[in-house]
Design a protein around this motif. Structure first.
Motif, PDB file in Angstrom:
ATOM      1  N   MET A  58      -3.811  -5.068  -2.150  1.00 16.75           N
ATOM      2  CA  MET A  58      -2.931  -4.453  -1.171  1.00 16.75           C
ATOM      3  C   MET A  58      -2.934  -5.232   0.140  1.00 16.75           C
ATOM      4  SD  MET A  58      -2.753  -0.385  -1.196  1.00 16.75           S
ATOM      5  CE  MET A  58      -4.047  -0.168  -0.017  1.00 16.75           C
ATOM      6  N   SER A  82      -0.767  -8.339  -0.410  1.00 16.68           N
ATOM      7  CA  SER A  82       0.675  -8.126  -0.417  1.00 16.68           C
ATOM      8  C   SER A  82       1.165  -7.680   0.944  1.00 16.68           C
ATOM      9  CB  SER A  82       1.084  -7.130  -1.491  1.00 16.68           C
ATOM     10  OG  SER A  82       0.408  -5.922  -1.327  1.00 16.68           O
ATOM     11  N   SER A  83       0.353  -6.926   1.681  1.00 16.01           N
ATOM     12  CA  SER A  83       0.855  -6.541   3.000  1.00 16.01           C
ATOM     13  C   SER A  83       0.865  -7.722   3.944  1.00 16.01           C
ATOM     14  CB  SER A  83       0.069  -5.372   3.570  1.00 16.01           C
ATOM     15  OG  SER A  83      -1.192  -5.757   3.956  1.00 16.01           O
ATOM     16  N   VAL A  93       4.006  -9.472   3.158  1.00 16.43           N
ATOM     17  CA  VAL A  93       5.188  -8.754   3.627  1.00 16.43           C
ATOM     18  C   VAL A  93       5.377  -8.934   5.132  1.00 16.43           C
ATOM     19  CG1 VAL A  93       6.037  -6.433   4.009  1.00 16.43           C
ATOM     20  CG2 VAL A  93       5.311  -7.106   1.763  1.00 16.43           C
ATOM     21  N   TRP A  94       4.276  -8.882   5.879  1.00 11.81           N
ATOM     22  CA  TRP A  94       4.421  -9.058   7.329  1.00 11.81           C
ATOM     23  C   TRP A  94       4.885 -10.462   7.677  1.00 11.81           C
ATOM     24  CZ3 TRP A  94       5.197  -5.447  10.575  1.00 11.81           C
ATOM     25  CH2 TRP A  94       4.625  -4.197  10.402  1.00 11.81           C
ATOM     26  N   VAL A 129       6.801 -12.349   5.777  1.00 10.75           N
ATOM     27  CA  VAL A 129       8.224 -12.425   5.438  1.00 10.75           C
ATOM     28  C   VAL A 129       9.062 -11.738   6.498  1.00 10.75           C
ATOM     29  CG1 VAL A 129       9.912 -11.574   3.786  1.00 10.75           C
ATOM     30  CG2 VAL A 129       7.902 -12.720   2.974  1.00 10.75           C
TER      31      VAL A 129
END
Lengths: 319, 82
Positions: A195, A198-199, A202-203, A205
């Protein structure tokens, strides 16, 4: 039915051997009697695993080779012939080469692989100097990137060029250090690592989207490519790692290290980007409104970094 | 904050929906500067407003029809899997 006089499985006679799951190309059936037809036919030889073998067909009642031998066709044991084996291997290798070229060509449209290679052309001296610059950018005076305008420069030869090696290592280290911090606080489980990873992605991106959108809306023409932006946005993970490691020891240490590394990162980003955003050749552009916008963009990008650094490490250092 | 790839995809779909929902005749035409289809000469600075309007118009043109099956898929997915 298999012939009983030759049983390769060593089982007692009279008991049926287990069904053939694969073609037996072991050396038992090697013979030079099949040279006649192997020139053209061997790439289409029949797969004989399906129908059950009848023992006396074609006169090839050989134990262990449980596939039908068609009269006149060479059969798969010709691959033991060294000439055929060489030809088959060369053909296979040329196929692999063609396949790889095809995949590379298709991939080039989405993620430019040749461009990507430049970003990883680093050496130890560059990495040391860059890390030093990230934490102490105050004494470096020349931030320009000397390169040929068409092709990207290898970071090996130019200290001010962005690279993707340090950011990649920093992101992976961040995930590991996050796991370490969580483990020290008894909050660890293996899916937490996924997690966190992936976070972090994501941040990253989101941040790059935001900067690209700002670049588009304000219609500033720069020489910055997307991979450069990715590299610049990920340099903060180095500072975050050091801050997290200091945070393990003491909360005050975390805040101090975070403050100092964000300060030095802001200076670093501002000086690096000022050169790149302003046309890339160091000359000031003629119109003045563009300059003001560029300045604001620079300040925005640099100021975003400490915010993100704090936001991404906050939940890992709890008092 | 725990974000996954799915949250990002959902956020993207929702934002694209928000841009495509803006009604052309009731809202967008009333905005000053909306009808600027021609960029004045080859000006170096299109201006921020025209850039945003270009962006909205192009997103609506491109994503209006593909977003329908994407939304249906997301709705069915959330109905079944919660």
């Amino acid at each position: 039915m298999y012939d009983n006089h030759y049983d390769p499985y060593g089982q007692p006679q009279g008991q049926q051997p287990p069904p053939q799951l694969f073609e037996d190309t072991s050396g038992q059936n090697y013979g030079y009697g099949n040279q006649a037809g192997y020139r053209g036919n061997n790439y289409g030889y029949p797969q004989g695993g399906g129908p059950p073998p009848s023992g006396g067909q074609g006169g090839n009642a050989q134990g262990g080779a449980g596939y039908p031998q068609y009269p006149g066709m060479p059969g798969p044991q010709i691959f033991q012939d060294p000439m055929v084996a060489n030809m088959a291997m060369q053909y296979g290798q040329s196929l692999v080469g063609q396949g790889r070229e095809y995949v590379d060509k298709k991939l080039e449209k989405y993620v430019s692989m040749t461009q990507l290679k430049y970003y990883f052309a680093v050496d130890t001296r560059y990495v040391m100097k860059k890390l030093q610059l990230l934490f102490f950018p105050f004494t470096h005076s020349d931030w320009s990137v000397r390169y040929n305008q068409e092709e990207p420069v290898q970071p090996r030869y130019e200290i001010n060029a962005p690279d993707l090696y340090i950011p990649l290592m920093a992101v992976v280290t961040y995930i590991l250090v996050a796991g370490l911090c969580l483990g020290l606080q008894e909050r660890f489980s293996p899916d937490v690592l996924g997690m966190q990873a992936s976070s972090a992605m994501v941040w990253l991106v989101l941040e790059i989207f935001l900067i690209l959108a700002t670049l588009y809306v304000t219609a500033i023409s720069t020489n910055i490519k997307t991979f450069d932006l990715l590299a610049f946005s990920s340099y903060k993970y180095v500072g975050m790692n050091i801050a997290l490691l200091a945070g393990i020891i003491d909360d005050l240490g975390y805040y101090l290290v975070l403050a100092y590394s964000s300060f030095s990162l802001v200076i670093f980003m501002f000086r690096t980007l000022r050169w790149q955003v302003q046309g890339g050749d160091g000359a000031m552009e003629a119109y003045s409104a563009g300059n003001k916008r560029r300045l604001y963009l620079l300040l925005f990008m640099s100021g975003l970094q400490p915010l993100m650094m704090w936001w991404l490490t906050r939940h890992l250092v709890v008092d | 904050m725990a974000f996954g790839i799915y949250s990002l995809l959902e956020a993207i779909v929702l934002s694209l929906n928000a841009v495509c929902i803006l009604n052309e005749e009731r809202f967008l035409s009333k905005l000053p500067g909306w009808g600027g289809s021609q960029v004045h000469g080859f000006g170096e600075e299109p201006g921020m407003k025209t850039q945003i309007f270009h962006f909205i118009r192009s997103v609506k043109t491109v994503m209006k029809y593909p977003l329908i099956p994407v939304n249906v898929f997301v709705i069915v997915f959330k109905l079944i899997f919660g």
